[in-house]
Design an enzyme around this catalytic site. Structure first.
Site, PDB file in Angstrom:
ATOM      1  N   HIS A  74      -3.051   0.667   8.573  1.00 46.86           N
ATOM      2  CA  HIS A  74      -3.743  -0.260   7.670  1.00 46.86           C
ATOM      3  C   HIS A  74      -2.683  -0.646   6.640  1.00 46.86           C
ATOM      4  O   HIS A  74      -2.538  -0.001   5.600  1.00 46.86           O
ATOM      5  CB  HIS A  74      -4.946   0.422   7.004  1.00 46.86           C
ATOM      6  CG  HIS A  74      -5.541  -0.407   5.886  1.00 46.86           C
ATOM      7  ND1 HIS A  74      -6.071  -1.644   6.080  1.00 46.86           N
ATOM      8  CD2 HIS A  74      -5.668  -0.158   4.553  1.00 46.86           C
ATOM      9  CE1 HIS A  74      -6.501  -2.138   4.927  1.00 46.86           C
ATOM     10  NE2 HIS A  74      -6.266  -1.256   3.980  1.00 46.86           N
ATOM     11  N   ARG A 118     -11.644  -8.793   9.433  1.00 44.64           N
ATOM     12  CA  ARG A 118     -10.932 -10.010   8.983  1.00 44.64           C
ATOM     13  C   ARG A 118     -10.440 -10.811  10.182  1.00 44.64           C
ATOM     14  O   ARG A 118     -10.521 -12.044  10.202  1.00 44.64           O
ATOM     15  CB  ARG A 118      -9.738  -9.630   8.098  1.00 44.64           C
ATOM     16  CG  ARG A 118     -10.144  -9.201   6.697  1.00 44.64           C
ATOM     17  CD  ARG A 118      -8.929  -8.751   5.880  1.00 44.64           C
ATOM     18  NE  ARG A 118      -9.316  -8.449   4.506  1.00 44.64           N
ATOM     19  CZ  ARG A 118      -8.780  -7.504   3.761  1.00 44.64           C
ATOM     20  NH1 ARG A 118      -7.813  -6.749   4.247  1.00 44.64           N
ATOM     21  NH2 ARG A 118      -9.193  -7.305   2.520  1.00 44.64           N
ATOM     22  N   ARG A 149       0.836  -1.207   0.000  1.00 49.80           N
ATOM     23  CA  ARG A 149       0.000   0.000   0.000  1.00 49.80           C
ATOM     24  C   ARG A 149       0.866   1.251   0.000  1.00 49.80           C
ATOM     25  O   ARG A 149       0.547   2.246  -0.638  1.00 49.80           O
ATOM     26  CB  ARG A 149      -0.933  -0.020   1.207  1.00 49.80           C
ATOM     27  CG  ARG A 149      -1.935  -1.161   1.171  1.00 49.80           C
ATOM     28  CD  ARG A 149      -2.716  -1.226   2.474  1.00 49.80           C
ATOM     29  NE  ARG A 149      -3.684  -2.305   2.496  1.00 49.80           N
ATOM     30  CZ  ARG A 149      -3.443  -3.513   3.029  1.00 49.80           C
ATOM     31  NH1 ARG A 149      -2.268  -3.802   3.539  1.00 49.80           N
ATOM     32  NH2 ARG A 149      -4.400  -4.437   3.031  1.00 49.80           N
ATOM     33  N   ASP A 194      -9.599  -4.687   8.539  1.00 54.17           N
ATOM     34  CA  ASP A 194      -8.669  -5.684   9.111  1.00 54.17           C
ATOM     35  C   ASP A 194      -9.253  -6.276  10.403  1.00 54.17           C
ATOM     36  O   ASP A 194      -9.081  -7.468  10.676  1.00 54.17           O
ATOM     37  CB  ASP A 194      -7.318  -5.035   9.435  1.00 54.17           C
ATOM     38  CG  ASP A 194      -6.831  -4.168   8.282  1.00 54.17           C
ATOM     39  OD1 ASP A 194      -5.833  -4.495   7.654  1.00 54.17           O
ATOM     40  OD2 ASP A 194      -7.500  -3.143   8.016  1.00 54.17           O
TER      41      ASP A 194
HETATM   42  P1  NAD Z   1      -9.913   1.630  -9.250  1.00 56.38           P
HETATM   43  O1  NAD Z   1      -8.741   1.844 -10.145  1.00 56.38           O
HETATM   44  O2  NAD Z   1     -10.894   0.575  -9.573  1.00 56.38           O
HETATM   45  O3  NAD Z   1     -10.712   3.003  -9.107  1.00 56.38           O
HETATM   46  C1  NAD Z   1     -10.106   4.232  -8.887  1.00 56.38           C
HETATM   47  C2  NAD Z   1     -11.041   5.314  -9.416  1.00 56.38           C
HETATM   48  O4  NAD Z   1     -10.498   6.588  -9.063  1.00 56.38           O
HETATM   49  C3  NAD Z   1     -11.168   5.287 -10.948  1.00 56.38           C
HETATM   50  O5  NAD Z   1     -12.547   5.215 -11.313  1.00 56.38           O
HETATM   51  C4  NAD Z   1     -10.537   6.595 -11.390  1.00 56.38           C
HETATM   52  O6  NAD Z   1     -11.134   7.152 -12.541  1.00 56.38           O
HETATM   53  C5  NAD Z   1     -10.769   7.464 -10.145  1.00 56.38           C
HETATM   54  N1  NAD Z   1      -9.862   8.618 -10.081  1.00 56.38           N
HETATM   55  C6  NAD Z   1      -8.534   8.639 -10.313  1.00 56.38           C
HETATM   56  N2  NAD Z   1      -8.065   9.903 -10.166  1.00 56.38           N
HETATM   57  C7  NAD Z   1      -9.117  10.681  -9.826  1.00 56.38           C
HETATM   58  C8  NAD Z   1      -9.280  12.071  -9.539  1.00 56.38           C
HETATM   59  N3  NAD Z   1      -8.236  12.916  -9.569  1.00 56.38           N
HETATM   60  N4  NAD Z   1     -10.513  12.518  -9.241  1.00 56.38           N
HETATM   61  C9  NAD Z   1     -11.582  11.679  -9.218  1.00 56.38           C
HETATM   62  N5  NAD Z   1     -11.496  10.354  -9.484  1.00 56.38           N
HETATM   63  C10 NAD Z   1     -10.278   9.865  -9.784  1.00 56.38           C
HETATM   64  O7  NAD Z   1      -9.294   1.397  -7.788  1.00 56.38           O
HETATM   65  P2  NAD Z   1     -10.054   0.688  -6.567  1.00 56.38           P
HETATM   66  O8  NAD Z   1      -9.825  -0.770  -6.621  1.00 56.38           O
HETATM   67  O9  NAD Z   1     -11.433   1.241  -6.488  1.00 56.38           O
HETATM   68  O10 NAD Z   1      -9.181   1.246  -5.336  1.00 56.38           O
HETATM   69  C11 NAD Z   1      -9.255   2.599  -4.973  1.00 56.38           C
HETATM   70  C12 NAD Z   1      -8.369   2.859  -3.750  1.00 56.38           C
HETATM   71  O11 NAD Z   1      -8.929   2.178  -2.610  1.00 56.38           O
HETATM   72  C13 NAD Z   1      -6.936   2.295  -3.886  1.00 56.38           C
HETATM   73  O12 NAD Z   1      -6.012   3.218  -3.365  1.00 56.38           O
HETATM   74  C14 NAD Z   1      -6.969   1.028  -3.055  1.00 56.38           C
HETATM   75  O13 NAD Z   1      -5.689   0.664  -2.593  1.00 56.38           O
HETATM   76  C15 NAD Z   1      -7.887   1.483  -1.932  1.00 56.38           C
HETATM   77  N6  NAD Z   1      -8.460   0.427  -1.097  1.00 56.38           N
HETATM   78  C16 NAD Z   1      -8.529   0.686   0.219  1.00 56.38           C
HETATM   79  C17 NAD Z   1      -9.037  -0.264   1.085  1.00 56.38           C
HETATM   80  C18 NAD Z   1      -9.090   0.054   2.558  1.00 56.38           C
HETATM   81  O14 NAD Z   1      -9.404  -0.819   3.403  1.00 56.38           O
HETATM   82  N7  NAD Z   1      -8.800   1.271   2.957  1.00 56.38           N
HETATM   83  C19 NAD Z   1      -9.488  -1.497   0.588  1.00 56.38           C
HETATM   84  C20 NAD Z   1      -9.439  -1.724  -0.795  1.00 56.38           C
HETATM   85  C21 NAD Z   1      -8.905  -0.749  -1.637  1.00 56.38           C
END
Ligand code: NAD
Length: 327
Positions: free
Chosen positions: A179, A155, A91, A152
């Site tokens: 995280h 989980r 991450r 987490d």
């Molecule tokens: P993804 O690539 O499917 O989606 C990302 C989206 O962000 C896309 O639709 C893209 O167009 C949009 N985007 C990019 N730049 C942008 C901007 N400047 N303004 C507006 N929209 C914008 O990715 P995902 O699988 O949805 O993951 C998103 C984030 O969530 C990642 O950083 C991932 O690591 C994180 N995540 C966090 C957790 C958690 O527990 N915190 C769990 C899973 C994923």
């Protein structure tokens, strides 16, 4: 006429996590209005149309695509936009890329933030970006939170529950700290029906191979710590459970539930940790993080928590001060 408080949520990012979050919020009836923002407007519009077609099966909610001006009267803004990890990445590897994404988002969002706004960061690395949003938005610390280790913790509850053969909802435990790779499973604070985990295992046996004593804690924690990496290797992204976690936090805020959740928030004092966003159990309600709970963890867990804080702190300091402290 009774004026009902508006339950409006803005979700920024309509990717795997953002769109699944919106779907989950709708299914749970958490909001009465949801606005979706994405730099890829077609994706957001397609998702909104698709989900709107299921409206007759769900509690009433208005879902539409909007802009940052929608943050002005939102009760909650959830940021899920940005790059996600690919196989082999941690991450923290996302930090530089997602700092740039947040720079763009915060420039547009900050002028529209209302006084009562609460921001929840989900994008990784979530603790570092929560701290960045806190600095840039100027909002009070209790109103800027990260989804942190809520996922987490779920989980870990599931892993312990499977191990000892009880319902996951009857396991009280916490994952604290980052995280990410340095997260800490607080086994010393784990209880089952008022008994410590070791007491429960001594009385009832915790698994088939070992009927007499506590075992496999390291393996259980490793399963939790590396869970996302295994899922990403298999299908490229994780989104269902995190969407449930985000919905749980959103509901705690919008319905003032005072739920105890391991969200990420600014820690300044507890366990000797200074000025760092990370997860500890917090009381979450309409005011955001209303209380941070300082439990007595084992010496080893406390040491690991401080190490986790240091890792986040170093990452925060690696982001240009011009980004994190500009207003
Ligand atoms: P993804 O690539 O499917 O989606 C990302 C989206 O962000 C896309 O639709 C893209 O167009 C949009 N985007 C990019 N730049 C942008 C901007 N400047 N303004 C507006 N929209 C914008 O990715 P995902 O699988 O949805 O993951 C998103 C984030 O969530 C990642 O950083 C991932 O690591 C994180 N995540 C966090 C957790 C958690 O527990 N915190 C769990 C899973 C994923």
């Amino acid at each position: 006429m009774i004026q009902m408080k508006k339950k409006k949520i803005v979700v920024v990012g309509s990717g795997h996590v953002g769109s699944t979050t919106v779907y989950t919020l709708m299914m749970a009836g958490t909001a009465d209005e949801i606005v979706l923002i994405d730099v890829n407007r077609d994706k957001a519009e397609g998702d909104a149309l698709d989900m709107n077609h299921g409206m007759s099966f769900l509690p009433p909610v208005r879902l539409r695509v909007g802009g940052y001006e929608d943050c002005a009267d939102a009760a909650l803004v959830v940021i899920t936009a940005g790059a996600a990890t690919t196989p082999g990445e941690t991450r923290m590897d996302l930090l530089q890329r997602n700092t740039r994404v947040f720079d763009n988002i915060l420039d547009q969002m900050t002028p529209h933030l209302g006084e009562g706004a609460i921001i929840m960061v989900v994008t990784n690395p979530v603790d570092v970006l929560t701290q960045a949003v806190l600095r840039r938005s100027g909002l009070p610390p209790q109103r800027v939170i990260g989804s942190g280790t809520v996922l987490d913790t779920s989980r870990l509850k599931g892993a312990i529950a499977g191990h000892i053969g009880v319902d996951a909802r009857d396991v009280f435990t916490f994952v604290i700290g980052e995280h990410g790779d340095t997260e800490v499973a607080a086994f010393s604070a784990t209880t089952i029906s008022g008994m410590s985990l070791s007491e429960y295992c001594r009385l009832y046996g915790c698994c088939e191979e070992n009927k007499t004593d506590l075992c496999h804690l390291h393996e259980l924690h490793e399963t939790v710590r590396t869970a996302a990496y295994h899922i990403i290797e298999k299908k490229g992204a994780t989104y269902y459970a995190v969407a449930l976690a985000v919905n749980k936090i959103a509901k705690a805020i919008l319905s003032d539930q005072k739920a105890i959740l391991t969200v990420s928030s600014l820690i300044d004092g507890p366990y000797g940790i200074r000025d760092t966003c990370l997860s500890l159990p917090c009381v979450v309600g309409a005011g955001g993080v209303e209380r941070i709970l300082e439990a007595p963890y084992s010496a080893e867990e406390t040491r690991a928590l401080r190490h986790s804080a240091e890792t986040i702190r170093n990452a925060v300091e690696s982001i240009e001060p011009a980004f994190i402290y500009s207003s």
